[in-house]
Scaffold this active site. Structure first.
Site, PDB file in Angstrom:
ATOM      1  N   GLU A 133       2.570   2.395   5.374  1.00 37.38           N
ATOM      2  CA  GLU A 133       2.651   1.949   6.894  1.00 37.38           C
ATOM      3  C   GLU A 133       2.079   3.185   7.428  1.00 37.38           C
ATOM      4  OE1 GLU A 133       4.653  -0.369   9.086  1.00 37.38           O
ATOM      5  OE2 GLU A 133       4.571  -2.247   7.262  1.00 37.38           O
ATOM      6  N   HIS A 257       0.859  -1.391  19.525  1.00 32.47           N
ATOM      7  CA  HIS A 257       0.410  -1.776  18.379  1.00 32.47           C
ATOM      8  C   HIS A 257      -0.763  -1.522  18.407  1.00 32.47           C
ATOM      9  CE1 HIS A 257       0.263  -3.440  14.483  1.00 32.47           C
ATOM     10  NE2 HIS A 257       1.286  -3.141  14.049  1.00 32.47           N
ATOM     11  N   ARG A 306       1.047   5.619  14.466  1.00 38.12           N
ATOM     12  CA  ARG A 306       0.541   4.658  15.284  1.00 38.12           C
ATOM     13  C   ARG A 306       0.092   4.512  16.525  1.00 38.12           C
ATOM     14  NH1 ARG A 306       4.924  -0.150  14.963  1.00 38.12           N
ATOM     15  NH2 ARG A 306       4.320  -0.712  13.057  1.00 38.12           N
ATOM     16  N   HIS A 367       4.112  -2.877  21.946  1.00 39.99           N
ATOM     17  CA  HIS A 367       4.467  -4.174  20.636  1.00 39.99           C
ATOM     18  C   HIS A 367       5.927  -3.346  20.388  1.00 39.99           C
ATOM     19  CE1 HIS A 367       5.126  -4.799  16.346  1.00 39.99           C
ATOM     20  NE2 HIS A 367       5.813  -4.072  16.163  1.00 39.99           N
ATOM     21  N   ARG A 402       7.468   5.564  17.709  1.00 42.72           N
ATOM     22  CA  ARG A 402       8.546   4.958  17.089  1.00 42.72           C
ATOM     23  C   ARG A 402       7.661   4.892  15.268  1.00 42.72           C
ATOM     24  NH1 ARG A 402       9.030   0.249  14.218  1.00 42.72           N
ATOM     25  NH2 ARG A 402       7.640  -1.090  15.917  1.00 42.72           N
TER      26      ARG A 402
HETATM   27  C1  SIN Z   1       4.237  -4.689  11.336  1.00 38.82           C
HETATM   28  O1  SIN Z   1       4.500  -4.328  10.476  1.00 38.82           O
HETATM   29  O2  SIN Z   1       2.918  -3.555  11.670  1.00 38.82           O
HETATM   30  C2  SIN Z   1       4.660  -3.624  12.781  1.00 38.82           C
HETATM   31  C3  SIN Z   1       6.362  -3.385  11.924  1.00 38.82           C
HETATM   32  C4  SIN Z   1       6.918  -2.167  12.528  1.00 38.82           C
HETATM   33  O3  SIN Z   1       6.499  -2.160  14.086  1.00 38.82           O
HETATM   34  O4  SIN Z   1       6.894  -1.548  12.301  1.00 38.82           O
END
Ligand code: SIN
Length: 577
Positions: A133, A257, A306, A367, A402
Site C-alpha cells: 500500500e 483517505h 497517503r 478516514h 499514518r
Molecule cells: C485501506 O485499505 O486503504 C485502508 C488501510 C488503512 O487505513 O490503513
C-alpha cells in the site's frame, strides 16, 4: 484577523445521577482490535475485567478495515525497513522509540493473532500473501477475505471473547456509552459514568468504578460530514479524556483517505472506502481526461504516502474544476477484482459502478485521526489510572500522517503492552481503588446541532485549511458552545454531539495554530513544511480551574515520554493535574 478566543470546556456532560454502580479492576472501553485484545489479555491475569462497548461488539471501525495489517513478515523484509517507511510517512513527527516498538513487536503479535484463529489469505503453499500500500517499499500487508481484513480480525477476537463470556472474571456490557471519566480530587482516574440501554439492574446512567480505565473507543470521523468511519466514531473516549484533564496531541493531523467512493455532492455519513490495496495491485488514479496524474508528482506515484496522494488529487480537482477523480482498475480484469476485492466490487456494483468496466469515481474523505490521547510506550496517559489505545491514543507512532495499515498493528501491539503493564501494576498493589468526586461544571449541546458541527468542520478544517477558514470555524463553534447549557436534554445523541463539538474546538485550534503544511494538515496560506518553526507537537490540556484549553508546543524530541520509570520525570506534562 484577531486571534480566536481561548476554548473553555465543561468538566462533564450533563447527565442524570448514576442509578447503578459496578466495580472492576480494569474498565476497558471499546471493542475494536485494541479493546478486545486488551480485555482478552487482561482476563488471563486480572480478577475482574469489565468491557463496555457503545453498541454491538462488532460495530466499531476495526471491522471496516479493508486493506490489512502491516508487519515485516516476509523473509526479505525487516522491522528496520518498516520503521524507515513509517518515519518517512510521518513527515518528521513520529516518535522513533514508539515506531520501533511497533515494528519489532508487530510480527509476533500478528502470528499470535493467527494462533487465536484469525485466517489471513495464503498462497498455494500456505504462506500468508502480502501486498503493498502507499508509502511501503515492500509487500508487507497481510489481508483476509481479500478486502475484509478487519471483519476477519474482529470475528476471530469476538469468538475468543464469546468463549469466555460466562467466566466470572470478565463482564461484557453492550449498548453502553461512556459519558465521562470519574476522577479523584488529585486527577487520578477511577472509573467512568456509563449509559446503558439495558434491562434490570444495569439500565440508564451508572458509575463503573475501576482501578484503571483503558480507552479504546476509536476515532472521531463523525466530526466531518463525510467519513469512512462508522456512525459510532464520535470521539467519545478522546473527548471524555480531554474534559478530565488528559493531554491530547497531534489532533490537527487528520488523515483524508485518497480513494473514497464519490457518491455525489452532499453525500454525508459513512462513505464506502476503496482500499489502497487496489492501487497496490496496480490500479491507477486518472483525471477526467484519462491522465495518470500521480506519475511525476512523486517517485512512488500512485503508491506515494497517503497525504501526498490525497494532496495530488485535491490539486488535480482544483485544476480541473471537478469534485472527484477516477481510480482505474479495469486492466486488472473482472475475475481478479472479484476474487481479490469482493467487498469493494460488490459495493460498487450495488451503487451502479462496475470496476471491471468503469473507472471508479473517488475523492478524499476523512478516514483516520493520527492524533489522540497522548500515551507513553506502555499506553499510560498523564492521568494516573488512565490508559488509551488504538485510534483513541496518540502513541507517537503516526506523526503527521499514518502509514497505511499501521493502525490495526498499533492497536494490537499497544493493547498487549497495556495489558502487561496493568497486570504488573495491579499485582504490585499499585492503582488502589479510589474515591471519585463527580464535582465540576457540566453542560450539553442539543443533538439538533450535530450536522452544524459537521458542516463547520468540513468547510473550515477539512483537507484544505487556512488561517481564515480555521478561525472562522472556531468562531462558529464558539457560537454553538454558547448554546450549550446544563438544561439541555441528556441522551446519547446530545452526548455524542457535545463530544464532537469539544473535539472540533480542540482540533480547529491546533489547525489554526500550525502555520505550515505537513502530513494530513494542509494550509493553503502556508503551503510548505517549516522545520525551523514547526518540528514540534501541539498538546492540549484542559485547565481544571477555568476549563480553558492550554496549548503546549513541544519540540519533537521532547514531546514523548518514553515509558521507562526514569523518563517519567522528564515528561513536560508531569504534574499538569
Ligand atoms: C485501506 O485499505 O486503504 C485502508 C488501510 C488503512 O487505513 O490503513
Amino acid at each position: 484577523m484577531h486571534d480566536p478566543a481561548p476554548v473553555a470546556l465543561p468538566r462533564f456532560l450533563t447527565s442524570p445521577t448514576p442509578g447503578w454502580t459496578t466495580q472492576a479492576d480494569v474498565l476497558v472501553v471499546g471493542s475494536g482490535i485494541a479493546g478486545l485484545t486488551c480485555a482478552l489479555r487482561l482476563r488471563e491475569h486480572v480478577d475482574r475485567v469489565l468491557l463496555v462497548t457503545k453498541t454491538e461488539l462488532s460495530a466499531g471501525s476495526t471491522r471496516w478495515a479493508q486493506g490489512g495489517i502491516a508487519a515485516a513478515l516476509a523473509p526479505e523484509d525487516s522491522p528496520e525497513e518498516h520503521l524507515d517507511d513509517t518515519l518517512v510517512a510521518g513527515v518528521g513527527l513520529c516518535d522513533e522509540a514508539a515506531v520501533e516498538v511497533l515494528v519489532t513487536e508487530g510480527p509476533a503479535r500478528v502470528r499470535e493473532l493467527i494462533g487465536l484463529g484469525a485466517r489471513f489469505d495464503t498462497d498455494a503453499a500456505g504462506e500468508i500473501t502480502l501486498t503493498r500500500e502507499g508509502g511501503h517499499h515492500r509487500d508487507r500487508i497481510a489481508h483476509a477475505g481479500g478486502d475484509a481484513t478487519g471483519a476477519e480480525i474482529s470475528r476471530a477476537l469476538i469468538a475468543q471473547l464469546e468463549a469466555v463470556r460466562a467466566d466470572p472474571g470478565i463482564e461484557i456490557i453492550e449498548h453502553a456509552l461512556v459519558v465521562d471519566l470519574l476522577t479523584t480530587a488529585d486527577g487520578s482516574v477511577g472509573g467512568a459514568t456509563v449509559h446503558v440501554i439495558g434491562e434490570g439492574e444495569i439500565d440508564g446512567i451508572g458509575a463503573a468504578h475501576a482501578r484503571a480505565v483503558v480507552l479504546a473507543t476509536g476515532g472521531l470521523g463523525q466530526i466531518y460530514s463525510a467519513t469512512t468511519n462508522p456512525p459510532v466514531a464520535t470521539g467519545d473516549g478522546m473527548a471524555a479524556a480531554l474534559r478530565a484533564g488528559a493531554a491530547l496531541a497531534d489532533l490537527e493531523f487528520v488523515q483524508f483517505h485518497p480513494t473514497v467512493l464519490h457518491l455525489g455532492e452532499g453525500a454525508t455519513g459513512q462513505q464506502p472506502l476503496i482500499s489502497e490495496a487496489v492501487r497496490g495491485e496496480g490500479a491507477v488514479l486518472i483525471d477526467e481526461a484519462g491522465e495518470a496524474f500521480m506519475t511525476g508528482l512523486h517517485p512512488m506515484a500512485d503508491l506515494a504516502p497517503r497525504d501526498v496522494v490525497a494532496r495530488g488529487i485535491l490539486e488535480r480537482m482544483g485544476a480541473t474544476g471537478v469534485d472527484h477523480v477516477y481510480l482505474d482498475a479495469r486492466h486488472l480484469g473482472g475475475d481478479f477484482l472479484e476474487q481479490r476485492f469482493p467487498t469493494i466490487v460488490a459495493r460498487c456494483r450495488e451503487l451502479g459502478i462496475d470496476p471491471a468496466t468503469q473507472a471508479i469515481p473517488v475523492a478524499p474523505a476523512q478516514h483516520y485521526a493520527s492524533g489522540g490521547v497522548r500515551t507513553d510506550l506502555r499506553g499510560r496517559t498523564n492521568l494516573p489510572g488512565l490508559y488509551a489505545c488504538g485510534e483513541t491514543s496518540c502513541t507517537g507512532v503516526h506523526g503527521a500522517n499514518r502509514l497505511a495499515s499501521n493502525s490495526l498493528l498499533e492497536g494490537l501491539v499497544f493493547a498487549h503492552r497495556i495489558a502487561e503493564d496493568l497486570t504488573q501494576r495491579l499485582a504490585a498493589g499499585e492503582l488502589p481503588p479510589t474515591t471519585t468526586t463527580g464535582e465540576g461544571s457540566a453542560s450539553l449541546l442539543d443533538a439538533r446541532h450535530r450536522s452544524e458541527v459537521q458542516r463547520i468542520m468540513t468547510h473550515g478544517v477539512g483537507p484544505l485549511r487556512s488561517a481564515e477558514s480555521t478561525s472562522g470555524a472556531l468562531a462558529e463553534l464558539a457560537a454553538l458552545a454558547e448554546l450549550a447549557s446544563d438544561t439541555a436534554e441528556p441522551g446519547p445523541l446530545s452526548w455524542e454531539t457535545s463530544n464532537l463539538l469539544h473535539l472540533g474546538q480542540a482540533l480547529a485550534t491546533a489547525a489554526y495554530l500550525r502555520e505550515e503544511t505537513r502530513g494530513g494538515h494542509v494550509r493553503r496560506d502556508h503551503p510548505e513544511h517549516d522545520d525551523a518553526g514547526w518540528a514540534a507537537h501541539l498538546l492540549q490540556v484542559r485547565d481544571p480551574g477555568d476549563g480553558e484549553l492550554a496549548v503546549i508546543k513541544l519540540d519533537v524530541d521532547l514531546a514523548w515520554p518514553q515509558g521507562d520509570e526514569d523518563a517519567a520525570d522528564d515528561d513536560p506534562l508531569e504534574g499538569t493535574q
